[in-house]
Structures are given as C-alpha cells and as structure tokens.
Design an enzyme around this catalytic site. Structure first.
Site, PDB file in Angstrom:
ATOM      1  N   SER A 164      -6.496 102.979-119.143  1.00 42.29           N
ATOM      2  CA  SER A 164      -6.690 104.147-120.003  1.00 42.29           C
ATOM      3  C   SER A 164      -8.069 104.038-120.631  1.00 42.29           C
ATOM      4  O   SER A 164      -8.663 102.955-120.669  1.00 42.29           O
ATOM      5  CB  SER A 164      -5.616 104.172-121.095  1.00 42.29           C
ATOM      6  OG  SER A 164      -5.942 105.093-122.114  1.00 42.29           O
ATOM      7  N   TYR A 177      -0.589 100.713-128.208  1.00 39.19           N
ATOM      8  CA  TYR A 177      -0.940 101.200-126.874  1.00 39.19           C
ATOM      9  C   TYR A 177      -2.309 100.674-126.454  1.00 39.19           C
ATOM     10  O   TYR A 177      -2.478 100.185-125.324  1.00 39.19           O
ATOM     11  CB  TYR A 177      -0.935 102.725-126.882  1.00 39.19           C
ATOM     12  CG  TYR A 177      -1.256 103.371-125.562  1.00 39.19           C
ATOM     13  CD1 TYR A 177      -0.270 103.533-124.593  1.00 39.19           C
ATOM     14  CD2 TYR A 177      -2.539 103.841-125.276  1.00 39.19           C
ATOM     15  CE1 TYR A 177      -0.554 104.142-123.378  1.00 39.19           C
ATOM     16  CE2 TYR A 177      -2.826 104.445-124.064  1.00 39.19           C
ATOM     17  CZ  TYR A 177      -1.832 104.602-123.120  1.00 39.19           C
ATOM     18  OH  TYR A 177      -2.126 105.200-121.916  1.00 39.19           O
TER      19      TYR A 177
END
Length: 273
Positions: A164, A177
């Site tokens: 990501s 995250y």
C-alpha cells in the site's frame, strides 16, 4: 543494445522469452488470496486474461463460488476456488497441499488478503492491533512460506505481496494498518534475500487510493474525495483495473530479474509533497 536484444530475457535456466511471450502466463497456475471481491478478484481476472489458471481464496465458500463463476464468465477460462483462513497455519498447510495435489503445482502467489482498521492509536485495543498485523502481515508469511517450499524445490516461482502507499506514508487513525504494510515490505525483501537464489522472485505492489466497496464511504465524502484528487498528481482515484498491468508484469517472465522491490501504482501520490 539492439531492439531485438532488448526484447529478449533469459531466465535462471537460460530459457528465452521474446515479445508478447514476456507477458504470457499460459500454462502458469496462480493462487490469489482474498479474491472473492474487490482488488483481489480484479487481480485474479487480470491473471486469467493473461493466460493463467487461477485459484481464488477467501473464507466464505459461497462468496468464492460466486466470484469463480463471475471470473469464468468474464474471461471464458476455467478457475477454481478453495476456501481457507490464511491466518490459520494448519489450514494454510492443508490447503496448499490440497491445491497442489488436486489442481497442480503453483507458479504464482498473490498475497492480497488484508483488513483496515480506523481508530486513533491511543484508543486501539492491543488485540485489535494484533489482529490487523496477523491478517495483513502474518498471513503473507504463512501462505508465502507454504507455497515457496514447492517453488524453491522446483527452482522457479513468482510471489507478489499487495502492499500500500501506507507502506511508506502514515495518516492519523490507521497506524495499525500502516505498521502491517511497512512490515510487509520488509517481509518481501526478506523473502527475496532467502529465495532469489532458488529462482523465486518476490515483489510488492503498492496501490494508492482505489475505489472499492471498502473505500466507498471515503469516495462519497466530498472533503476526503477532494483531498485525494488534489493530493494525487493524476487527479483521480485508482480503479481496480489500474493495478492489473503491474501485477501481470510482476507475475510474468518480463520481470524475471526484478526482485525484492515494492512498486507503487498510485498516480504519483508518493512522488510529491
């Protein structure tokens, strides 16, 4: 180097691929985790369109079957679905053994399973933090190790870990995250360090902000939508299809000498301040 020479790649065993064959996945078998919907299903469809035989994975067998039917209808190719929990070590070992015994050996693995959690870090319970790490990071270790054992033995294989932009960037409210995706980048490099000599390439694909069911609330938030469009040089959100080309490249002979890298597919977001 001539144009002809530039179009030729030599693999570990000295095999040669030219032109379109550089991106041809015919005869290759790919497992995509977390592929019952969203990014995972789009990536699986892209691999199938490039010629790969795809195995879909998720925990919900019914949702997986619907995804498999959709993939077959979209691509005209046969696919498979195997439901198992990628965070359960015993389940992973059993599932990989079943896939390779019943369907065939795996040439490509895409570790896509992931979960997001939005909460100020001072309020995140310890068990929630651990759950995010276990789902996003430990699962890639468990599935990656199980699949790589056969790849190392056969002397070839492609692993792509879905990272990501939060691999490098942090925002308030998603620290767990970001920690998991930063760890996934280093796991990618560690896998490369240990398995590259056995003909296995391990790379990461790092999407920017992508329109999916999970981000719909952010897309529909005028303030956040405006911020993303202004923050991204391309001036838009990514569609899931924007990720497919880079994945196919990382799974194909064209990237045989690319290893341990994390490739951002983000419309330029991580290139500017």
């Amino acid at each position: 180097m001539t144009g002809t020479e530039a179009s030729v790649t030599r693999g570990r065993e000295g095999s040669v691929a030219k032109g379109p064959a550089l991106f041809d996945l015919s005869g290759h078998r790919a497992l995509v985790t977390g592929s019952s919907k969203g990014i995972g299903l789009a990536l699986a469809i892209g691999l199938a369109e490039a010629g790969a035989e795809v195995i879909l994975n998720g925990r919900n067998a019914e949702a997986l079957e619907s995804a498999r039917e959709a993939l077959e209808e979209c691509t005209g190719t046969k696919a498979h679905s195997v439901a198992f929990d990628v965070t359960d070590e015993a389940a992973v070992q059993d599932a990989v053994r079943e896939i390779e015994d019943r369907i065939g050996t795996l040439d490509i693995l895409v570790n896509n399973t992931g979960v997001q959690h939005r909460e100020p870090l001072l309020q995140v319970p310890a068990d929630t933090f651990e759950q995010v790490l276990h789902t996003n990071l430990t699962s890639a270790f468990l599935v990656g190790r199980a699949v790589a054992a056969g790849m190392v033995e056969r002397g070839r294989g492609k692993i792509v870990n879905i990272c990501s932009v939060q691999t490098w960037l942090a925002r308030p409210g998603i620290a767990a995250y970001a920690a998991s995706k930063g760890g996934l980048a280093m796991l990618t490099r560690g896998m490369c360090a240990e398995w590259a000599g056995s003909g296995v390439t391990v790379n990461g694909l790092a999407p920017g902000y992508v329109i999916t069911e999970l981000t719909r609330s952010l897309v529909d938030d005028p303030a956040f939508d405006s911020w993303i469009r202004g923050r991204t040089p391309a001036g838009r959100w990514a569609a899931v299809e924007d990720l497919v080309g880079t994945l196919v490249w990382l799974a194909a002979p064209a990237s045989d000498f690319v290893n341990g890298q994390v490739i951002a597919v983000d419309g330029g977001l991580t290139s500017v301040i």
